[in-house]
Design an enzyme around this catalytic site. Structure first.
Site, PDB file in Angstrom:
ATOM      1  CD  GLN A  15      13.520 -10.428  -3.702  1.00  0.00           C
ATOM      2  OE1 GLN A  15      14.182 -10.609  -4.703  1.00  0.00           O
ATOM      3  NE2 GLN A  15      12.236 -10.146  -3.746  1.00  0.00           N
ATOM      4  CG  PHE A  16      14.024 -10.187   3.982  1.00  0.00           C
ATOM      5  CD1 PHE A  16      12.827 -10.398   4.649  1.00  0.00           C
ATOM      6  CD2 PHE A  16      14.331  -8.911   3.550  1.00  0.00           C
ATOM      7  CE1 PHE A  16      11.951  -9.351   4.878  1.00  0.00           C
ATOM      8  CE2 PHE A  16      13.472  -7.858   3.771  1.00  0.00           C
ATOM      9  CZ  PHE A  16      12.279  -8.076   4.438  1.00  0.00           C
ATOM     10  CB  THR A  17      10.577 -10.610   0.314  1.00  0.00           C
ATOM     11  OG1 THR A  17      11.246 -10.456  -0.939  1.00  0.00           O
ATOM     12  CG2 THR A  17      10.655  -9.326   1.124  1.00  0.00           C
TER      13      THR A  17
END
Length: 150
Positions: free
Chosen positions: A78-80
């Site tokens: 999850q890059f966010t």
């Protein structure tokens, strides 16, 4: 490397309406990777996560690890988690590692976690549009950042 660790009764990942992976009791781990993360970040997180005492013992006290209860793990990239939100209303993801860095590190994380647990770790699909469902148990949610070890 940043993680959101959730104690769950169950969790699953679906992609394009089809179930990709699911677990019963254990941990859902959301994993965010920065460009400067290394194998040391992975090793530190794996050691902490595998031994994190957040499951109830026979007295109802959070005193057992996911290893001790023989729980399952679902790890989702999850890059966010790398979002910067100080300026304006649109998050910046400039701290998130590019795929050529993050994919190998995520795969190492999953492999190392699997070795720590001595069982398969379920995953999402890196870069896919995933729908994650979970029943958070407690709720218990722990944030860990390998850059804040001290």
């Amino acid at each position: 490397m940043k993680t959101v660790i959730q104690r769950v009764q169950s969790a699953s990942v679906s992609i394009e309406g089809k179930m990709h992976a699911s677990i019963g009791q254990g941990l859902l781990i959301l994993v965010g990777i920065q460009a400067d993360d290394t194998d040391e970040d992975i090793e530190w997180l794996i050691g902490k996560i595998g031994n994190l005492r957040i499951f109830d013992d026979e007295n109802g006290v959070m005193n057992l690890s996911v290893k001790e209860i023989k729980g399952e793990i679902l790890a989702v990239s999850q890059f966010t988690l790398m979002a910067r939100t100080k300026k304006g209303n649109r998050p910046s993801y400039i701290d998130a590692a590019r795929p050529e860095i993050s994919v190998p590190l995520y795969e190492k994380f999953v492999k190392a976690m699997s070795e720590e647990m001595q069982k398969e770790i379920k995953t999402g699909v890196f870069g896919a549009n995933m729908q994650v469902a979970l029943i958070n148990d407690g709720p218990v949610t722990i944030l860990m950042d390998s850059k804040n070890r001290i």
